[in-house]
Design a protein around this motif. Structure first.
Motif, short mmCIF file in Angstrom:
data_model
loop_
_atom_site.label_atom_id
_atom_site.label_comp_id
_atom_site.label_asym_id
_atom_site.label_seq_id
_atom_site.Cartn_x
_atom_site.Cartn_y
_atom_site.Cartn_z
N GLU A 1 -36.93 -14.39 -26.52
CA GLU A 1 -36.64 -12.97 -26.75
C GLU A 1 -37.70 -12.32 -27.63
O GLU A 1 -38.09 -11.16 -27.40
CB GLU A 1 -35.26 -12.81 -27.36
N GLN A 2 -38.20 -13.03 -28.63
CA GLN A 2 -39.25 -12.48 -29.50
C GLN A 2 -40.55 -12.28 -28.73
O GLN A 2 -41.24 -11.28 -28.91
CB GLN A 2 -39.48 -13.43 -30.68
N ILE A 3 -40.87 -13.22 -27.84
CA ILE A 3 -42.09 -13.08 -27.03
C ILE A 3 -41.96 -11.87 -26.09
O ILE A 3 -42.90 -11.07 -25.96
CB ILE A 3 -42.33 -14.36 -26.22
N LEU A 4 -40.81 -11.74 -25.46
CA LEU A 4 -40.61 -10.62 -24.54
C LEU A 4 -40.64 -9.29 -25.28
O LEU A 4 -41.17 -8.29 -24.76
CB LEU A 4 -39.28 -10.79 -23.80
N GLU A 5 -40.09 -9.26 -26.47
CA GLU A 5 -40.10 -8.01 -27.26
C GLU A 5 -41.53 -7.65 -27.66
O GLU A 5 -41.92 -6.48 -27.63
CB GLU A 5 -39.22 -8.18 -28.51
N ARG A 6 -42.32 -8.67 -27.99
CA ARG A 6 -43.70 -8.43 -28.43
C ARG A 6 -44.62 -8.08 -27.26
O ARG A 6 -45.43 -7.16 -27.35
CB ARG A 6 -44.22 -9.67 -29.15
N GLU A 7 -44.48 -8.81 -26.15
CA GLU A 7 -45.38 -8.65 -25.01
C GLU A 7 -44.87 -7.68 -23.96
O GLU A 7 -45.63 -7.22 -23.11
CB GLU A 7 -45.64 -10.01 -24.36
N GLY A 8 -43.58 -7.42 -23.96
CA GLY A 8 -42.98 -6.55 -22.95
C GLY A 8 -42.51 -7.31 -21.73
O GLY A 8 -41.51 -6.95 -21.11
N ALA A 9 -43.21 -8.40 -21.38
CA ALA A 9 -42.83 -9.23 -20.25
C ALA A 9 -43.66 -10.50 -20.27
O ALA A 9 -44.72 -10.56 -20.90
CB ALA A 9 -43.06 -8.49 -18.92
N LEU A 10 -43.15 -11.53 -19.59
CA LEU A 10 -43.92 -12.76 -19.39
C LEU A 10 -44.50 -12.71 -17.99
O LEU A 10 -43.76 -12.67 -17.00
CB LEU A 10 -43.02 -13.99 -19.55
N LEU A 11 -45.84 -12.67 -17.89
CA LEU A 11 -46.50 -12.61 -16.59
C LEU A 11 -46.76 -14.03 -16.10
O LEU A 11 -47.39 -14.84 -16.81
CB LEU A 11 -47.81 -11.83 -16.70
N VAL A 12 -46.31 -14.33 -14.91
CA VAL A 12 -46.33 -15.70 -14.40
C VAL A 12 -47.02 -15.76 -13.04
O VAL A 12 -46.74 -14.96 -12.15
CB VAL A 12 -44.89 -16.26 -14.27
N THR A 13 -47.93 -16.73 -12.89
CA THR A 13 -48.61 -16.96 -11.62
C THR A 13 -47.60 -17.47 -10.58
O THR A 13 -46.82 -18.37 -10.86
CB THR A 13 -49.71 -18.02 -11.79
N LYS A 14 -47.63 -16.88 -9.40
CA LYS A 14 -46.73 -17.30 -8.32
C LYS A 14 -47.58 -17.41 -7.06
O LYS A 14 -47.96 -16.41 -6.47
CB LYS A 14 -45.60 -16.28 -8.15
#
Length: 397
Positions: A375-388
């Motif tokens: 949750e802290q990462i998402l709040e700081r970054e806005g989203a987790l960008l993941v290779t698909k």
């Protein structure tokens, strides 16, 4: 005999009815594995129908070879789910069938040693080693037990956070073409999502046979597609396909060949059942697929594993090499996509749905800390960008 919800057994009655000893039932009670309703009063223990269902699960999983601690973990995970007795029985049927296949492989190895001469002769050591290898094959029975909900947890993440709006299942279906009168076989059909999500686009003249090694998956697919007349359903092993030579115009194997024990044998079988000029379609991922999710787990716990390394057996980088000896005109097709994950719980549900150790590492206080961490990462970054990185190989016979 049908049992009403109001039916109760004493410990003695349950022992007599099931053939278990009083000592075993009392031990299960003592360690909290099978404890009657806490609201009961008095010294007499009374077991209800739900307790009988739980006892049946315990004994089946014990028979498969799981420890009581492994069984406790499985049952605890199910307590918070909406699973029904039928779903549990289908899952048990799957794991028992896997055990039967494992036993059959051991029997075949022993018979081969007996048929080909003295197992203790100079050349017999290879046979003895084969028997040991067959016995030692790690079946991970606890993971085999899981129901289709694991697969659906992973699909949920893709559905919600994929950046390509076209949709993976729609894209895969479009690669199959729209010719009339096609006889098609799917291996590893899972819960039938490919067809359910394209139900209004399937040509009426197609005849489609869906198979999976998991009886639970086949039943799930049958339930979802029961109103569509084009389909037949069968439990089958891709390494020993129970159909005639040249029976199908098209065969599809979606994200499953890396799970097959003998991949070349399965591809040979697939080639056998396809008509001359027919096509094989198989989907898989690259080795970079979802690497950011793996790194997220490691950054929290260096011992955590999320992604199953089984993908290394058949991926977008080596599929051509494995398919080319059997099929001509082997062509790759790539689906452009990525994930933009903005919700911690959906990501966690995905991570603990894989067969690696994330589920066991993320329990109790560790799970709470990890949720806060994400949750802290998402709040700081806005989203987790993941290779698909997903794609398909098409080969013609």
């Amino acid at each position: 005999m049908f049992l009403k919800k109001s039916t109760f057994f004493t410990t003695g009655q349950l022992a007599k009815r099931t053939g278990l000893s009083l000592r075993t039932l009392r031990y299960y009670d003592q360690i909290g594995l099978l404890t009657p309703d806490k609201d009961q009063t008095g010294a007499v223990r009374r077991y209800g129908v739900d307790d009988l269902s739980r006892l049946q699960q315990i004994q089946t999983l014990k028979y498969v070879g799981l420890s009581l601690e492994e069984i406790r973990s499985i049952l605890a995970a199910e307590m918070d789910s909406s699973g029904k007795i039928r779903d549990s029985l289908l899952a048990q049927l799957d794991v028992l069938r896997q055990k039967m296949l494992h036993t059959e492989n051991v029997v075949k190895a022993i018979r081969r040693a007996l048929e080909e001469g003295n197992a203790l002769s100079e050349g017999g050591w290879n046979h003895l080693a084969d028997i040991i290898q067959a016995v030692q094959t790690d079946q991970k029975w606890g993971e085999q037990y899981r129901s289709p909900s694991r697969l659906q947890s992973r699909m949920h993440l893709y559905d919600r956070f994929s950046t390509n709006p076209h949709g993976w299942y729609k894209w895969v279906f479009e690669q199959l073409g729209r010719e009339p009168d096609v006889h098609l076989l799917e291996l590893g059909c899972g819960d039938g999502a490919l067809w359910q999500r394209n139900a209004d686009r399937i040509p009426e003249s197609w005849r489609i046979t869906l198979t999976d090694l998991s009886e639970g998956m086949v039943e799930e697919a049958r339930s979802r597609l029961k109103d569509l007349p084009q389909f037949k359903f069968l439990v089958a092993d891709a390494q020993d396909i129970p159909f005639h030579d040249g029976q199908f115009d098209k065969v599809i194997a979606g994200n499953m060949l890396y799970h097959v024990q003998d991949i070349p044998k399965a591809i040979r079988e697939i080639h056998r059942v396809i008509k001359k000029g027919g096509c094989f379609y198989t989907t898989t991922m690259s080795l970079r697929h979802l690497q950011e999710v793996e790194q997220l787990g490691i950054s929290f716990d260096p011992e955590m594993e999320v992604l199953d390394r089984v993908i290394e057996r058949f991926h977008l980088g080596n599929a051509d090499e494995l398919l080319s000896p059997f099929f001509r005109e082997v062509e790759p097709f790539f689906y452009e996509d990525s994930l933009r994950i903005t919700e911690a719980q959906a990501l966690i549900d995905y991570m603990i749905s894989t067969p690696m150790n994330a589920r066991s590492r993320l329990q109790g206080a560790a799970l709470d800390r990890f949720r806060t961490y994400v949750e802290q990462i998402l709040e700081r970054e806005g989203a987790l960008l993941v290779t698909k990185e997903n794609g398909m190989y098409k080969g013609r016979k």
